[in-house]
Design an enzyme around this catalytic site. Sequence first.
Site, PDB file in Angstrom:
ATOM      1  N   SER A 129       3.232   1.850  -4.942  1.00 40.43           N
ATOM      2  CA  SER A 129       2.079   1.468  -4.149  1.00 40.43           C
ATOM      3  C   SER A 129       2.158   2.497  -3.040  1.00 40.43           C
ATOM      4  CB  SER A 129       2.109   0.276  -3.411  1.00 40.43           C
ATOM      5  OG  SER A 129       3.346   0.050  -2.554  1.00 40.43           O
ATOM      6  N   ASP A 130       1.188   3.116  -2.386  1.00 39.62           N
ATOM      7  CA  ASP A 130       1.211   3.984  -1.055  1.00 39.62           C
ATOM      8  C   ASP A 130       1.723   2.843   0.033  1.00 39.62           C
ATOM      9  OD1 ASP A 130       0.921   5.644   0.913  1.00 39.62           O
ATOM     10  OD2 ASP A 130      -1.075   6.184   0.272  1.00 39.62           O
ATOM     11  N   TRP A 131       2.149   3.395   1.184  1.00 40.53           N
ATOM     12  CA  TRP A 131       2.868   2.534   1.974  1.00 40.53           C
ATOM     13  C   TRP A 131       2.128   1.536   2.816  1.00 40.53           C
ATOM     14  CZ3 TRP A 131       5.387   5.151  -0.727  1.00 40.53           C
ATOM     15  CH2 TRP A 131       6.654   5.537  -0.641  1.00 40.53           C
ATOM     16  N   GLY A 132       2.088   0.291   2.421  1.00 43.54           N
ATOM     17  CA  GLY A 132       1.038  -0.574   2.983  1.00 43.54           C
ATOM     18  C   GLY A 132      -0.161  -0.777   2.027  1.00 43.54           C
ATOM     19  N   ALA A 133      -0.232  -0.272   0.661  1.00 43.19           N
ATOM     20  CA  ALA A 133      -1.106  -0.427  -0.178  1.00 43.19           C
ATOM     21  C   ALA A 133      -0.922  -1.655  -1.009  1.00 43.19           C
ATOM     22  CB  ALA A 133      -1.565   0.662  -0.958  1.00 43.19           C
TER      23      ALA A 133
END
Length: 862
Positions: A279-283
């Site tokens: 995941s992207d950071w916070g995705a």
Amino acid sequence: MKLGWLEATVLTAATVANAKDLAYSPPYYPSPWATGEGEWAEAYRRAVDFVSNLTLAEKVNLTTGAGWEQEHCVGETGGIPRLGMWGMCMQDSPLGIRDSDYNSGFPAGVNVAATWDKRLAYQRGVAMGEEHRDKGVDVQLGPVAGPLGKYPDSGRVWEGFSPDPVLTGVMMAETIKGIQDAGVIACAKHFIGNEQEHFRQAGEAQGYGYNITESVSSNIDDKTMHELYLWPFVDSVRAGVGSVMCSYNQINNSYGCSNSYTLNKLLKGELGFQGFVMSDWGAHHSGVGDALAGMDMSMPGDVVLGSPYSFWGTNLTVSVLNSTIPEWRLDDMAVRIMAAYYKVGRDRVRTPPNFSSWTRDEYGFEHYIVSENYVKLNQRVNVQRDHANVIRKIGSDSTVLLKNNGGLPLTHQERLVAVLGEDAGSNAYGANGCSDRGCDNGTLAMGWGSGTANFPYLITPEQAIQNEVLNYGNGQTNVFAVTDNGALDQMASVASTASVALVFVNADSGEGYINVDGNMGDRKNMTLWKNGEEVIKTATANCNNTIVIMHTPGSVLVGDWYDNENITAIVWAGLPGQESGRSLVDVLYGRINPGGKTPFTWGKERKDYGAAILTVANNGNGAPQDDFTEGNLIDYRRFDKDDVEPIFEFGFGLSYTKFEFSDLKVKELSADKYSATTGKTKHAPVLGKAGKASDNLFPSGINRVRQYLYPWLNSTNLKDSAADPHYGMDAKDYIPDGATDGTPQELLPASGPSGGNAGLFEDLIQVTATITNTGSVAGDEVPQLYVSLGGEDDPVRVLRAFDRVTIGAGQEIQWTTTLTRRDLSNWDVASQNWVISSAQKKVYVGNSSRKLPLSADLPSVQ
């Protein structure tokens, strides 16, 4: 069955929005399991052996970050202490090591594209990989093909390469090969449709005053997805990329990391991707849902950065124990991670991280966010090697000469050189004085955001030009600089006596969490920044030999001044990194003959590019809807289809010499008939047993770090361990049909183990042309091959092959390239396969998208 953490938010990776008739992403399950085919075979075998000996909690630890600011890197998984394996380190950025020291600041991806040089792309990849490796990084978070470049003013286009999918795909592939040959896992990002910063995260947008509750939805049809946005990711998978990062945005109203269609069907099913999806950071948006939709690693692990909660970690352990997630899915996550690890040889070259992302102090807290365990953090290992050489080479070879009426090259005979504009000088705060380069002070050498790196130094144009004049001039040349863009009177005074006025202007952009002068990542407009047009106007009014040098992330509007007769040359230098000034003077003074070509189109007006960036929420407080109605007609394809004349076309760039193209030859090659993929997969491999809750309790004797994300249970009562108010809901109401099915699955018609059906990459046609240097100096030319696919809805022409070649004065070479089946095909939605249409195909060869002197009809092939 019992659901795990926060599953009341809905699992079906396709967000149902039919009440408003919004775009819809159909579900696709189960998540395909890795097969270890082709070049992955040995790494897969070793990964299976390794994972087969892990406990449930150890597998979970591989998949879940320890939490924001809990370890040294921007993201770091848990480790497996029993086997002597520490957590895996994920670190930005696509142009170097972010938040480190004694590392290099490389040119941006857009500059690599402007070289059109595959060898330089590879060399930069190797150099970046070596630096990450020597700092203890396992995964470099790059390169970038999302954004691709639907919007010329999108904030992060400079992190990637070009709005053309072929140019981007080739540079992605070479960068990945270089990084991974150096022993570091590359991460292709952001998958997919991540084309603007506005609304990319609901929370970030709320901080800017937008009343939305969901991130923007990029609404892309299947044909456009395949022919444009997926194309460079195909090349990434073919290059053997170890990881792919799913994006913040939604695709057809399903979040990028929850989207079973894009992750399960397109990436893992159709392209046969064997690595892992992080995941992207916070995705990361749900526990069970994202696991079943194909995500394999949660970064940085917490639900919200800095929170003590995770969708995975303990909750992933609970979800496997209560059979909401089948163990084969967790096994597949772990195998994919470890296969990438072994594929690049991390077990041979690994060292623990020797830096901290959170402080440059030598000593500090190991668990920075909670101020625990005071240790030596930054060992200050110098990893730069001789990488300044490749940085300088890319900087000069990416310099694009857009106009030259005798102004260049300079001769060292100039009586007075004026250097005008803030962009020529130093940032008064220091080269790294603005966090993540979040300002536009002094010369611009990289954009802002997480895609940056700290400079070890930054050679400014002012410094390099002054040194050039002093060291190589005739001893009689004067050089003066005015670097305050408000000091127009002083500029006029210096310019009026100058032999040549070198005017430096820029425009900047970056990631959405930083706002620079009202530019929330994306640019507010396409004009120059900081009074740039007035600086140019002042210089040209006072000097009839004005040369304009631009540092920008992409195109700017130059229509008001580019044809001024007092402007004798225009140079685009992009975002060239730490050797900026040296790279530039190599070109200005003729040591390097410019061979760069613009990797994007320079239009007369913003409207010529098509739709504007979506900046107004258009769906109430729900997800803003960004409809990609232009299909695959972006950048030069849009200009060609609309018959709009650009100022400087895609692929254009001048030289200090001239080239001619002649003698085009087309030859059909023998190839097998294309056949759709058929058959079924094997059964999902199960590599162990989850055991009981009591087998996964928190071990005794471990000093728990506050807020650290662990895989273990606090209680044999799964509901208590999950701490989930929604625990106990019936899974059959939320688990998508087929999502937990590990039986053999039907293969997709276009699928294959390395980027798709192998028949797509067979060579069908050979094309040969002669290129002659008709000038008096050696130089580099970039032969470009375009194809007309012939369909009514197709672009007029599309780039399909290119190279960069060096040719001596008066010499000629024969350039040969090939066209594959994919190059000549269209995506057929009905058959879900690539098809060569019956329309007449035509090939064009030249040195820009609109200077194509050679053309020929292609033979009919299938």
